[in-house]
Write a protein that holds these residues in place. Structure first.
Motif, PDB file in Angstrom:
ATOM      1  N   ARG A 122      -0.376 124.545  25.026  1.00  0.00           N
ATOM      2  CA  ARG A 122      -1.358 124.253  24.096  1.00  0.00           C
ATOM      3  C   ARG A 122      -2.806 123.751  24.427  1.00  0.00           C
ATOM      4  NH1 ARG A 122       0.041 122.787  17.967  1.00  0.00           N
ATOM      5  NH2 ARG A 122       1.186 124.954  17.774  1.00  0.00           N
ATOM      6  N   ALA A 123      -2.036 122.598  25.441  1.00  0.00           N
ATOM      7  CA  ALA A 123      -3.352 121.801  26.112  1.00  0.00           C
ATOM      8  C   ALA A 123      -3.859 122.668  27.055  1.00  0.00           C
ATOM      9  CB  ALA A 123      -2.685 120.525  26.505  1.00  0.00           C
ATOM     10  N   LYS A 124      -3.224 123.236  27.812  1.00  0.00           N
ATOM     11  CA  LYS A 124      -3.745 124.263  29.004  1.00  0.00           C
ATOM     12  C   LYS A 124      -4.750 125.051  28.526  1.00  0.00           C
ATOM     13  CE  LYS A 124      -2.899 126.445  32.997  1.00  0.00           C
ATOM     14  NZ  LYS A 124      -2.300 127.294  33.831  1.00  0.00           N
TER      15      LYS A 124
ATOM     16  N   MET B  86       7.485 120.022  27.871  1.00  0.00           N
ATOM     17  CA  MET B  86       7.149 121.008  26.960  1.00  0.00           C
ATOM     18  C   MET B  86       5.862 120.598  26.273  1.00  0.00           C
ATOM     19  SD  MET B  86      10.865 122.271  25.546  1.00  0.00           S
ATOM     20  CE  MET B  86      10.094 122.669  24.261  1.00  0.00           C
ATOM     21  N   GLY B  87       5.260 121.592  25.509  1.00  0.00           N
ATOM     22  CA  GLY B  87       3.897 121.295  24.954  1.00  0.00           C
ATOM     23  C   GLY B  87       2.730 121.349  25.819  1.00  0.00           C
ATOM     24  N   ARG B  88       2.897 121.962  26.982  1.00  0.00           N
ATOM     25  CA  ARG B  88       1.725 121.821  27.833  1.00  0.00           C
ATOM     26  C   ARG B  88       0.912 123.181  27.601  1.00  0.00           C
ATOM     27  NH1 ARG B  88      -2.243 121.020  30.923  1.00  0.00           N
ATOM     28  NH2 ARG B  88      -2.319 121.523  33.263  1.00  0.00           N
TER      29      ARG B  88
ATOM     30  N   LYS C 134      -6.330 125.072  25.607  1.00  0.00           N
ATOM     31  CA  LYS C 134      -7.486 124.545  24.950  1.00  0.00           C
ATOM     32  C   LYS C 134      -8.235 124.252  26.308  1.00  0.00           C
ATOM     33  CE  LYS C 134      -9.508 121.147  22.060  1.00  0.00           C
ATOM     34  NZ  LYS C 134      -9.358 119.971  21.055  1.00  0.00           N
TER      35      LYS C 134
END
Length: 64
Positions: A5-7, A1-3, A9
Protein backbone atom coordinates in the motif's frame (compact mmCIF):
# COMPACT_ATOMS: atom_id res chain seq x y z
CA UNK A 1 4.13 -6.97 5.27
CA UNK A 2 2.06 -3.94 4.47
CA UNK A 3 4.64 -2.50 2.08
CA UNK A 4 2.36 -2.81 -0.96
CA UNK A 5 0.00 0.00 0.00
CA UNK A 6 2.84 2.41 0.84
CA UNK A 7 4.68 1.58 -2.38
CA UNK A 8 1.52 2.08 -4.42
CA UNK A 9 1.02 5.51 -2.87
CA UNK A 10 4.65 6.47 -3.55
CA UNK A 11 4.27 5.34 -7.15
CA UNK A 12 1.09 7.37 -7.53
CA UNK A 13 2.68 10.51 -6.09
CA UNK A 14 5.79 10.08 -8.25
CA UNK A 15 3.67 9.67 -11.38
CA UNK A 16 1.65 12.80 -10.56
CA UNK A 17 4.84 14.82 -10.04
CA UNK A 18 6.34 13.50 -13.25
CA UNK A 19 3.41 14.21 -15.54
CA UNK A 20 1.85 17.27 -13.87
CA UNK A 21 2.99 20.48 -15.51
CA UNK A 22 1.46 23.57 -13.93
CA UNK A 23 1.20 26.83 -15.85
CA UNK A 24 4.40 28.77 -15.22
CA UNK A 25 4.08 32.48 -14.53
CA UNK A 26 7.21 33.65 -16.30
CA UNK A 27 6.71 37.30 -15.40
CA UNK A 28 6.58 36.42 -11.67
CA UNK A 29 9.73 34.33 -12.11
CA UNK A 30 11.48 37.21 -13.83
CA UNK A 31 10.49 39.60 -11.03
CA UNK A 32 11.74 37.14 -8.42
CA UNK A 33 15.07 36.64 -10.16
CA UNK A 34 15.68 40.34 -10.68
CA UNK A 35 14.54 41.19 -7.17
CA UNK A 36 16.77 38.58 -5.52
CA UNK A 37 19.95 40.58 -6.04
CA UNK A 38 18.35 43.74 -4.69
CA UNK A 39 16.89 42.18 -1.55
CA UNK A 40 20.12 40.29 -0.81
CA UNK A 41 22.04 43.58 -0.67
CA UNK A 42 19.81 44.84 2.14
CA UNK A 43 21.00 42.20 4.60
CA UNK A 44 23.08 43.31 7.52
CA UNK A 45 26.20 41.73 8.98
CA UNK A 46 24.19 40.82 12.10
CA UNK A 47 21.88 38.67 9.98
CA UNK A 48 24.88 36.82 8.55
CA UNK A 49 26.36 36.24 12.02
CA UNK A 50 23.10 34.75 13.28
CA UNK A 51 23.09 32.25 10.44
CA UNK A 52 26.75 31.30 10.99
CA UNK A 53 26.37 30.64 14.71
CA UNK A 54 25.57 27.15 15.82
CA UNK A 55 24.53 25.85 19.20
CA UNK A 56 27.03 23.00 19.30
CA UNK A 57 29.17 24.63 21.97
CA UNK A 58 26.25 25.10 24.32
CA UNK A 59 25.38 21.40 24.56
CA UNK A 60 28.67 19.64 23.85
CA UNK A 61 30.61 18.22 26.82
CA UNK A 62 33.80 19.98 25.72
CA UNK A 63 37.14 18.69 24.55
CA UNK A 64 38.24 15.20 25.37
Amino acid sequence: MGRGRAKAKQTKVARELKYYSPDTDLSALERELHGASQTGAGRSAADDREEDEDDYGSWSPGRR
